[in-house]
Design a protein around this motif. Structure first.
Motif, PDB file in Angstrom:
ATOM      1  N   GLU A   4       0.822  -1.202   0.000  1.00  0.00           N
ATOM      2  CA  GLU A   4       0.000   0.000   0.000  1.00  0.00           C
ATOM      3  C   GLU A   4       0.859   1.255   0.000  1.00  0.00           C
ATOM      4  OE1 GLU A   4      -2.620  -0.221   3.273  1.00  0.00           O
ATOM      5  OE2 GLU A   4      -3.786  -1.911   2.482  1.00  0.00           O
ATOM      6  N   ARG A   5       1.954   1.242   0.771  1.00  0.00           N
ATOM      7  CA  ARG A   5       2.840   2.403   0.797  1.00  0.00           C
ATOM      8  C   ARG A   5       3.487   2.628  -0.561  1.00  0.00           C
ATOM      9  NH1 ARG A   5       4.348   0.459   6.034  1.00  0.00           N
ATOM     10  NH2 ARG A   5       6.244  -0.480   5.153  1.00  0.00           N
ATOM     11  N   VAL A   6       3.901   1.529  -1.205  1.00  0.00           N
ATOM     12  CA  VAL A   6       4.492   1.650  -2.543  1.00  0.00           C
ATOM     13  C   VAL A   6       3.474   2.199  -3.527  1.00  0.00           C
ATOM     14  CG1 VAL A   6       5.476   0.364  -4.478  1.00  0.00           C
ATOM     15  CG2 VAL A   6       6.184  -0.171  -2.134  1.00  0.00           C
ATOM     16  N   ALA A   7       2.222   1.710  -3.427  1.00  0.00           N
ATOM     17  CA  ALA A   7       1.178   2.185  -4.337  1.00  0.00           C
ATOM     18  C   ALA A   7       0.908   3.667  -4.147  1.00  0.00           C
ATOM     19  CB  ALA A   7      -0.104   1.374  -4.127  1.00  0.00           C
ATOM     20  N   ARG A   8       0.949   4.137  -2.877  1.00  0.00           N
ATOM     21  CA  ARG A   8       0.706   5.566  -2.622  1.00  0.00           C
ATOM     22  C   ARG A   8       1.830   6.419  -3.162  1.00  0.00           C
ATOM     23  NH1 ARG A   8      -1.356   3.858   2.520  1.00  0.00           N
ATOM     24  NH2 ARG A   8       0.678   4.284   3.458  1.00  0.00           N
ATOM     25  N   ARG A   9       3.042   5.877  -3.176  1.00  0.00           N
ATOM     26  CA  ARG A   9       4.189   6.649  -3.671  1.00  0.00           C
ATOM     27  C   ARG A   9       4.200   6.756  -5.197  1.00  0.00           C
ATOM     28  NH1 ARG A   9       8.567   7.438  -0.204  1.00  0.00           N
ATOM     29  NH2 ARG A   9       8.243   6.634   1.898  1.00  0.00           N
ATOM     30  N   LEU A  10       3.538   5.811  -5.874  1.00  0.00           N
ATOM     31  CA  LEU A  10       3.515   5.848  -7.331  1.00  0.00           C
ATOM     32  C   LEU A  10       2.655   7.002  -7.812  1.00  0.00           C
ATOM     33  CD1 LEU A  10       3.058   2.046  -8.178  1.00  0.00           C
ATOM     34  CD2 LEU A  10       5.129   3.414  -8.477  1.00  0.00           C
ATOM     35  N   PRO A  11       3.036   7.653  -8.916  1.00  0.00           N
ATOM     36  CA  PRO A  11       2.193   8.709  -9.470  1.00  0.00           C
ATOM     37  C   PRO A  11       0.880   8.122  -9.971  1.00  0.00           C
ATOM     38  CG  PRO A  11       3.993   8.173 -10.977  1.00  0.00           C
ATOM     39  CD  PRO A  11       4.271   7.449  -9.691  1.00  0.00           C
ATOM     40  N   GLN A  12      -0.157   8.957 -10.019  1.00  0.00           N
ATOM     41  CA  GLN A  12      -1.472   8.481 -10.421  1.00  0.00           C
ATOM     42  C   GLN A  12      -1.482   7.958 -11.852  1.00  0.00           C
ATOM     43  OE1 GLN A  12      -4.219  11.665  -9.658  1.00  0.00           O
ATOM     44  NE2 GLN A  12      -4.078  11.458  -7.440  1.00  0.00           N
ATOM     45  N   ASN A  13      -0.621   8.500 -12.693  1.00  0.00           N
ATOM     46  CA  ASN A  13      -0.591   8.089 -14.102  1.00  0.00           C
ATOM     47  C   ASN A  13       0.547   7.113 -14.379  1.00  0.00           C
ATOM     48  OD1 ASN A  13       1.412   9.965 -13.678  1.00  0.00           O
ATOM     49  ND2 ASN A  13       1.227  10.896 -15.710  1.00  0.00           N
ATOM     50  N   TRP A  14       0.874   6.261 -13.384  1.00  0.00           N
ATOM     51  CA  TRP A  14       2.030   5.374 -13.549  1.00  0.00           C
ATOM     52  C   TRP A  14       1.822   4.395 -14.692  1.00  0.00           C
ATOM     53  CZ3 TRP A  14       1.828   0.075 -13.053  1.00  0.00           C
ATOM     54  CH2 TRP A  14       0.673  -0.449 -12.452  1.00  0.00           C
ATOM     55  N   THR A  15       0.581   3.939 -14.935  1.00  0.00           N
ATOM     56  CA  THR A  15       0.346   3.022 -16.058  1.00  0.00           C
ATOM     57  C   THR A  15       0.622   3.705 -17.386  1.00  0.00           C
ATOM     58  OG1 THR A  15      -2.004   3.626 -16.007  1.00  0.00           O
ATOM     59  CG2 THR A  15      -1.340   1.659 -14.778  1.00  0.00           C
ATOM     60  N   TRP A  16       0.254   4.983 -17.467  1.00  0.00           N
ATOM     61  CA  TRP A  16       0.523   5.754 -18.686  1.00  0.00           C
ATOM     62  C   TRP A  16       2.023   5.890 -18.908  1.00  0.00           C
ATOM     63  CZ3 TRP A  16       3.039  10.244 -19.915  1.00  0.00           C
ATOM     64  CH2 TRP A  16       2.727  10.830 -21.141  1.00  0.00           C
ATOM     65  N   ILE A  17       2.750   6.172 -17.819  1.00  0.00           N
ATOM     66  CA  ILE A  17       4.198   6.347 -17.928  1.00  0.00           C
ATOM     67  C   ILE A  17       4.870   5.043 -18.346  1.00  0.00           C
ATOM     68  CG2 ILE A  17       6.289   6.865 -16.616  1.00  0.00           C
ATOM     69  CD1 ILE A  17       4.624   8.741 -14.885  1.00  0.00           C
ATOM     70  N   VAL A  18       4.468   3.922 -17.716  1.00  0.00           N
ATOM     71  CA  VAL A  18       5.077   2.627 -18.036  1.00  0.00           C
ATOM     72  C   VAL A  18       4.795   2.247 -19.480  1.00  0.00           C
ATOM     73  CG1 VAL A  18       5.011   0.155 -17.527  1.00  0.00           C
ATOM     74  CG2 VAL A  18       5.063   1.815 -15.657  1.00  0.00           C
ATOM     75  N   GLY A  19       3.544   2.432 -19.921  1.00  0.00           N
ATOM     76  CA  GLY A  19       3.202   2.087 -21.299  1.00  0.00           C
ATOM     77  C   GLY A  19       3.961   2.904 -22.309  1.00  0.00           C
ATOM     78  N   THR A  20       4.092   4.202 -22.042  1.00  0.00           N
ATOM     79  CA  THR A  20       4.811   5.077 -22.960  1.00  0.00           C
ATOM     80  C   THR A  20       6.286   4.700 -23.041  1.00  0.00           C
ATOM     81  OG1 THR A  20       3.295   6.892 -22.450  1.00  0.00           O
ATOM     82  CG2 THR A  20       5.385   7.470 -23.465  1.00  0.00           C
ATOM     83  N   ARG A  21       6.897   4.496 -21.892  1.00  0.00           N
ATOM     84  CA  ARG A  21       8.313   4.153 -21.882  1.00  0.00           C
ATOM     85  C   ARG A  21       8.565   2.793 -22.518  1.00  0.00           C
ATOM     86  NH1 ARG A  21      10.444   6.308 -15.934  1.00  0.00           N
ATOM     87  NH2 ARG A  21      10.180   8.541 -16.394  1.00  0.00           N
ATOM     88  N   ALA A  22       7.649   1.852 -22.304  1.00  0.00           N
ATOM     89  CA  ALA A  22       7.813   0.531 -22.920  1.00  0.00           C
ATOM     90  C   ALA A  22       7.771   0.642 -24.439  1.00  0.00           C
ATOM     91  CB  ALA A  22       6.717  -0.415 -22.429  1.00  0.00           C
TER      92      ALA A  22
END
Length: 394
Positions: A4-22
């Motif tokens: 939960e702490r790791v999830a809170r630290r992630l930016p809200q658009n982390w899926t967007w960032i990961v997809g773009t970088r991939a």
């Protein structure tokens, strides 16, 4: 709890960032593999590897080796376009990925297996991230005209040389004509193809003049702005063309700990703004985040004039240094008497001083925060505002 702490630290658009970088990293990996396998397979002997090897002529295997390297360099350009979020880069990548897979298959070489596999794996990733690449490629009228002139001159030289092929030694098809036009207009001039009649000589001279002019204009119009933007971004400055477009914007004078929430708020509101700071390190960091910044002392007139203070609708001053902020307020007030200026006083005793310097409103973050906390404790309905502030802090 840890998850939960790791999830809170992630930016809200982390899926967007990961997809773009991939998508970007996979495209770049395919580009490098395409160049490498293309170079390796250019001079390969007739290959017998793979199911299609026996059906592919040797000349095609050698040809796709050369074109594979060329496609790889095009893939590098498309990956860079993806990095900037450009839609044209997405379209180019979708077209080039099947080409790299087909070229790797036709090369009929064991070295091409990683290229084929990675191309097929990358294509679905790029397809599902389509919405993340929505920025348009903004070309000015001058750039479009320069590109059109360059293409037009090459077409003129190619078809003209082909029409006059009887008057040239060495031109028998369109490829020869294009080769002659390219090496002539770029002033390379190998001398392997030459005119043999006065008409061909006059035509060659026209290709030289028009080609040199079109290449010069194209480089200045297409490459020049990109180089200028990169240099100014590295130095933490805005280009003159960007500065000229400023109007009805907000000036943020100085940069400090109090400034970052102001930047976030202005971005969230979609307002046009410019930061003026003499901290070159901060200016470079801001420019890398695509935040408009002018490098210079906000208490000097020149940086404020470059930021077109006369067109601004307001100025915000908050840097944790009340004395420096007072000088910035004084300068801004002298340059724009009707400008609304809002300042933050780190020390509440300096509130009156900043008002005397010319600020229309002076807020003390310490006093404001204390007031909100007390109101919340007493049950006043400020929960929405406090929750928003706490979210920004997190």
């Amino acid at each position: 709890m840890v998850g939960e702490r790791v999830a809170r630290r992630l930016p809200q658009n982390w899926t967007w960032i990961v997809g773009t970088r991939a998508a970007v990293l996979l495209s770049l990996a395919v580009a490098l593999l395409s160049v490498a396998t293309g170079i390796v397979n250019i001079e390969q002997p007739a290959a017998d590897f793979g199911p299609v090897a026996t059906y592919v002529p040797t000349i095609i295997q050698q040809g796709v080796g050369f074109t594979g390297a060329l496609t790889g360099f095009l893939m590098v350009a498309s990956a860079l376009a993806l990095r900037r979020g450009l839609r044209v880069g997405w379209y180019a990548t979708v077209v080039l990925l099947p080409m790299t897979a087909i070229q790797g298959l036709l090369q009929a070489s064991p070295y091409s297996i990683p290229l084929v596999v990675l191309s097929l794996i990358s294509l679905p990733t790029v397809l599902i991230t389509r919405r993340q690449f929505d920025r348009e490629l903004g070309l000015t009228t001058t750039q479009l005209a320069a590109g059109g002139a360059l293409v037009g001159v090459q077409a003129y030289g190619t078809f003209g040389a082909f029409a006059l092929r009887e008057d040239f030694d060495g031109i028998s098809n369109l490829l020869d004509a294009f080769y002659f036009t390219l090496v002539t207009s770029s002033t390379v001039g190998y001398g392997d193809i030459g005119p043999t009649s006065p008409d061909a000589q006059l035509f060659t001279m026209s290709v030289v003049v028009l080609g040199v002019a079109s290449f010069g204009i194209a480089i200045g119009a297409l490459v020049g702005p990109a180089i200028q933007a990169r240099i100014t971004k590295t130095l933490g400055k805005m280009t003159e063309s960007q500065l000229e477009l400023l109007e009805n914007h907000i000036l943020v004078l100085g940069y400090g700990e109090l400034t970052e929430p102001i930047v976030d708020e202005l971005n969230a509101a979609g307002r046009s703004f410019v930061i003026v700071t003499n901290d070159r390190e901060a200016a470079t960091e801001l420019a890398e985040r695509d935040i408009p910044v002018v490098t210079g002392d906000p208490s000097d007139e020149a940086p404020l004039e470059r930021a077109h203070i006369e067109r601004a609708v307001a100025a915000v001053v908050a840097t944790n240094h009340d004395a420096e902020d007072a000088l910035s307020v004084l300068t801004a007030r002298e340059l724009a008497s009707d400008l609304r200026i809002v300042a933050a006083a780190t020390d509440r005793e300096n509130t009156t001083k900043l008002e005397r310097a010319g600020a229309d409103a002076v807020l003390s973050p310490a006093v404001l925060g204390g007031s909100l906390l007390v109101r919340s404790a007493l049950g006043s309905d400020n929960s929405a505002l406090i929750d928003r502030i706490l979210e920004n802090e997190e």
